[in-house]
Design an enzyme around this catalytic site. Structure first.
Site, PDB file in Angstrom:
ATOM      1  N   ALA A  47      27.532  39.183  36.822  1.00 32.15           N
ATOM      2  CA  ALA A  47      27.762  39.102  38.270  1.00 32.15           C
ATOM      3  C   ALA A  47      28.488  37.800  38.568  1.00 32.15           C
ATOM      4  O   ALA A  47      28.007  36.722  38.216  1.00 32.15           O
ATOM      5  CB  ALA A  47      26.439  39.172  39.007  1.00 32.15           C
ATOM      6  N   GLN A  48      29.617  37.907  39.216  1.00 29.08           N
ATOM      7  CA  GLN A  48      30.418  36.702  39.459  1.00 29.08           C
ATOM      8  C   GLN A  48      30.209  36.159  40.863  1.00 29.08           C
ATOM      9  O   GLN A  48      29.795  35.037  41.068  1.00 29.08           O
ATOM     10  CB  GLN A  48      31.903  37.034  39.271  1.00 29.08           C
ATOM     11  CG  GLN A  48      32.271  37.444  37.882  1.00 29.08           C
ATOM     12  CD  GLN A  48      33.718  37.893  37.782  1.00 29.08           C
ATOM     13  OE1 GLN A  48      34.414  38.029  38.789  1.00 29.08           O
ATOM     14  NE2 GLN A  48      34.179  38.127  36.569  1.00 29.08           N
ATOM     15  N   GLU A 114      32.650  37.054  51.272  1.00 29.61           N
ATOM     16  CA  GLU A 114      33.044  38.314  50.619  1.00 29.61           C
ATOM     17  C   GLU A 114      33.273  39.364  51.679  1.00 29.61           C
ATOM     18  O   GLU A 114      32.863  39.207  52.835  1.00 29.61           O
ATOM     19  CB  GLU A 114      31.979  38.768  49.613  1.00 29.61           C
ATOM     20  CG  GLU A 114      32.104  38.056  48.273  1.00 29.61           C
ATOM     21  CD  GLU A 114      31.145  38.564  47.219  1.00 29.61           C
ATOM     22  OE1 GLU A 114      30.553  39.638  47.397  1.00 29.61           O
ATOM     23  OE2 GLU A 114      30.988  37.855  46.205  1.00 29.61           O
ATOM     24  N   HIS A 230      34.387  49.188  42.102  1.00 29.54           N
ATOM     25  CA  HIS A 230      34.877  47.858  42.473  1.00 29.54           C
ATOM     26  C   HIS A 230      36.398  47.916  42.456  1.00 29.54           C
ATOM     27  O   HIS A 230      36.994  48.403  41.482  1.00 29.54           O
ATOM     28  CB  HIS A 230      34.374  46.805  41.484  1.00 29.54           C
ATOM     29  CG  HIS A 230      34.552  45.413  42.004  1.00 29.54           C
ATOM     30  ND1 HIS A 230      35.780  44.824  42.151  1.00 29.54           N
ATOM     31  CD2 HIS A 230      33.654  44.493  42.448  1.00 29.54           C
ATOM     32  CE1 HIS A 230      35.636  43.601  42.636  1.00 29.54           C
ATOM     33  NE2 HIS A 230      34.339  43.383  42.830  1.00 29.54           N
ATOM     34  N   ARG A 276      34.371  47.921  50.349  1.00 35.17           N
ATOM     35  CA  ARG A 276      34.864  48.236  49.003  1.00 35.17           C
ATOM     36  C   ARG A 276      35.390  49.643  48.819  1.00 35.17           C
ATOM     37  O   ARG A 276      36.351  49.866  48.100  1.00 35.17           O
ATOM     38  CB  ARG A 276      33.728  48.072  48.007  1.00 35.17           C
ATOM     39  CG  ARG A 276      33.634  46.695  47.535  1.00 35.17           C
ATOM     40  CD  ARG A 276      32.636  46.569  46.466  1.00 35.17           C
ATOM     41  NE  ARG A 276      32.436  45.135  46.356  1.00 35.17           N
ATOM     42  CZ  ARG A 276      31.515  44.556  45.639  1.00 35.17           C
ATOM     43  NH1 ARG A 276      30.673  45.301  44.960  1.00 35.17           N
ATOM     44  NH2 ARG A 276      31.427  43.265  45.577  1.00 35.17           N
ATOM     45  N   HIS A 337      31.266  50.480  39.208  1.00 35.38           N
ATOM     46  CA  HIS A 337      30.670  49.143  39.241  1.00 35.38           C
ATOM     47  C   HIS A 337      29.177  49.155  39.479  1.00 35.38           C
ATOM     48  O   HIS A 337      28.431  48.415  38.835  1.00 35.38           O
ATOM     49  CB  HIS A 337      31.372  48.361  40.353  1.00 35.38           C
ATOM     50  CG  HIS A 337      30.937  46.949  40.516  1.00 35.38           C
ATOM     51  ND1 HIS A 337      31.009  46.028  39.492  1.00 35.38           N
ATOM     52  CD2 HIS A 337      30.434  46.274  41.590  1.00 35.38           C
ATOM     53  CE1 HIS A 337      30.575  44.847  39.935  1.00 35.38           C
ATOM     54  NE2 HIS A 337      30.209  44.980  41.194  1.00 35.38           N
ATOM     55  N   ARG A 372      27.193  49.711  49.234  1.00 37.46           N
ATOM     56  CA  ARG A 372      26.539  48.403  49.120  1.00 37.46           C
ATOM     57  C   ARG A 372      27.465  47.270  49.553  1.00 37.46           C
ATOM     58  O   ARG A 372      28.637  47.219  49.174  1.00 37.46           O
ATOM     59  CB  ARG A 372      26.135  48.165  47.660  1.00 37.46           C
ATOM     60  CG  ARG A 372      25.458  46.838  47.424  1.00 37.46           C
ATOM     61  CD  ARG A 372      25.096  46.696  45.972  1.00 37.46           C
ATOM     62  NE  ARG A 372      26.274  46.653  45.153  1.00 37.46           N
ATOM     63  CZ  ARG A 372      26.844  45.532  44.713  1.00 37.46           C
ATOM     64  NH1 ARG A 372      26.330  44.360  45.018  1.00 37.46           N
ATOM     65  NH2 ARG A 372      27.920  45.577  43.957  1.00 37.46           N
TER      66      ARG A 372
HETATM   67  C1  SIN Z   1      32.200  40.499  42.814  1.00 35.86           C
HETATM   68  O1  SIN Z   1      32.059  39.332  42.489  1.00 35.86           O
HETATM   69  O2  SIN Z   1      33.230  40.935  43.302  1.00 35.86           O
HETATM   70  C2  SIN Z   1      31.054  41.455  42.580  1.00 35.86           C
HETATM   71  C3  SIN Z   1      29.921  41.115  43.434  1.00 35.86           C
HETATM   72  C4  SIN Z   1      29.040  42.313  43.639  1.00 35.86           C
HETATM   73  O3  SIN Z   1      29.355  43.412  43.195  1.00 35.86           O
HETATM   74  O4  SIN Z   1      28.034  42.158  44.333  1.00 35.86           O
END
Ligand code: SIN
Length: 516
Positions: A47-48, A114, A230, A276, A337, A372
């Site tokens: 997880a980034q 985000e 993703h 997303r 993802h 999500r």
């Molecule tokens: C991302 O860093 O884009 C993924 C984070 C996530 O899927 O919650």
């Protein structure tokens, strides 16, 4: 006499499994944690972007709740989302207490942005190594406390005895050293199923067997049609589909096609920061329209030192392909993802099976609805993991758990035609091609037939317990079956033959094994 109810078996070592183990220990239980690979190998590790919590001065629990509900496209269970938003800051405090080194600016925890979050509320560690930092910290603590942790130990099956006690069958990865644990509470924290898809951001261990095992034992599973794609994984033939975090778009990177045009501006008012599902479908359409295999993430407007400080892992990965994101555009395309659905649970992680709990990605708490919100998954693992640990420490009965619509499913199915052997790679290919970003009835029906055939061939070969392939075929079958049943488009589930949402489908769809 040993009180087995106080010796829970936790399956999986991502954020949910490790955290439940730690909290059980702190609450005086004696947990055993098993994991099919190494302790540190899990989806969490990769997880980034980070972990969401409303801790900013301009943020609030109400705003986090509202964003979660809005992203979920009419299907979020409000009590679950309220709990998530409310408990998130406290769970972050737990991580700080346990030693997670979140990034800071001027002594305060730094907060990233985000898509579809109305505030900066994404905590991160090591720049884009958030999952790795959390995983390593929790793992270290589990080992320091001497919690029993068995690596390379695979959960094969759960069965209910005649007295409704749960029996867990474990073995090593080769199927040897079979061990049966009886009458302990079982906590499924087995993670997601992304690697059942040919193109995925997940590590190869994420194959969704927790869902298959629970379903076989009779558990209600729900929302299986909602697989989140993703939008931006690295694309180069032969290269790993490494995630290029959404946080890059949060920091201003744009998405352009091969001609350098920002194609998302005409799709959604939030353009690159749209939810997303919208971004993934827009990219998919652009790829189909242009015949070019990818689009590009353009982060060249962000200063180099900022990019390298905030996204060190991504920059390091790209350097191996001679890409410097401050100078070059990054080729990207969508990948599978996150499994939004899973084993249906109440707010304390109870499933419909006695003494079986689920938390983390394998669970379907209803908190994500149909889509999500990024960075809500790590925090979900903590918030609901905490509830599970407390419920185990002080058991009390839950209320019966249902979904508004539930289909009774037979498994294994009896396939028509030649009974050819199947392979795991076939499952991956079929899911990607026929149960992917865009679905339609004909493809889903043919995928179901194939999963039935592959499952049946795997069951025939099976001896002591269902094989890895038969679990994979079953989980794939459940995804396709739910996707076929939901004759509308909503959130992460898009049907080209039913392109609009329909009010009669504003409900969770459950799947349960038919009892004879
Ligand atoms: C991302 O860093 O884009 C993924 C984070 C996530 O899927 O919650």
């Amino acid at each position: 006499m040993v009180d087995l109810a106080r010796r829970p078996l936790i399956v999986g070592s991502g954020i949910a499994g490790l955290y439940v183990a730690l909290r059980c220990h702190e609450l005086g239980l004696k947990p055993t944690l098993v994991t099919k690979a190494r302790l540190e190998e899990s989806n969490t590790r990769y997880a980034q972007g980070g972990i969401a919590a409303a801790i900013g001065s301009d943020d609030s629990i109400d705003l986090h709740f509202a964003d979660t509900v809005r992203a979920g496209a009419g299907l979020v269970d409000r009590p679950a989302a309220r709990l998530l938003a409310h408990d998130a800051p406290e769970r972050i405090a737990d991580l700080v207490r346990l030693g997670v080194p979140f990034d800071t600016v001027h002594g305060e925890i730094a907060l990233g942005q985000e898509a579809a979050h109305s505030r900066r509320r994404i905590l991160h560690a090591g720049g884009d190594a958030t999952g790795l930092s959390i995983e390593e910290t929790l793992k270290r603590r589990v080992l320091e406390l001497g919690i029993e942790a068995r690596e390379r130990t695979v959960l094969r099956e759960l069965r209910l005895s005649a007295t409704r006690r749960v029996v867990a069958t474990l073995s090593d990865p080769d199927g040897r050293g079979v061990d049966r644990l009886d009458a302990r509470p079982v906590i499924l924290a087995t993670g997601g199923a992304g690697s059942l898809y040919r193109q995925s951001s997940n590590p190869s261990i994420a194959t969704g067997e927790g869902v298959a095992i629970a379903f076989r034992a009779g558990a209600l599973v729900a929302d299986m049609e909602f697989i989140q794609f993703h939008p931006t994984a690295f694309y180069r033939r032969g290269a790993p589909r490494y995630l290029i975090s959404e946080a890059l778009r949060g920091e201003g990177a744009s998405l352009v096609n091969a001609d350098g045009e920002r194609f998302l501006v005409s799709e959604h008012r939030d353009a690159e920061l749209a939810p997303r599902d919208i971004v993934s479908r827009a990219i998919d359409r652009e790829i189909q329209r242009s015949g070019h295999p990818c689009v590009y993430l353009d982060a060249t407007a962000t200063p180099r030192d900022r990019l390298f400080a905030r996204f060190p892992s991504i920059c390091h990965f790209l350097a191996a392909y001679d890409i410097d994101p401050s100078r070059d555009r990054i080729p990207v395309a969508p990948v599978a993802h996150y499994m939004i659905g899973g084993v249906r649970t109440d707010l304390d992680g109870r499933t419909t099976l006695p003494s079986v709990y689920a938390c983390g990605e394998v669970a379907s708490t209803g908190v994500h609805g149909a889509n999500r919100l990024g960075s809500n998954s790590l925090i979900e693992g903590l918030v609901f993991g905490e509830r599970v640990a407390r419920t185990l420490a002080k058991p009390r009965a839950g209320k019966p758990l249902r979904t508004r619509r539930t289909l009774a499913i037979d498994w294994p199915v009896t396939p028509a035609g030649p009974q050819e052997e199947g392979t795991f790679e076939e499952v991956q290919q079929l899911l990607w091609e026929r149960v992917g970003i865009i679905r339609e009835a004909v493809g889903l029906e043919s995928a179901l037939r194939e999963f039935g055939r592959i499952g049946a061939s795997a069951e025939r070969r099976t001896e002591a317990f269902p094989s890895h392939l038969s679990h994979a075929a079953l989980t794939a079958y459940l995804i396709a079956r739910a996707a076929l049943a939901r004759t509308e488009s909503r959130g992460a589930h898009y049907r080209s033959d039913h392109p609009d949402p329909r009010p009669e489908w504003q409900l969770h769809l459950g799947l349960q094994r038919r009892t004879k």
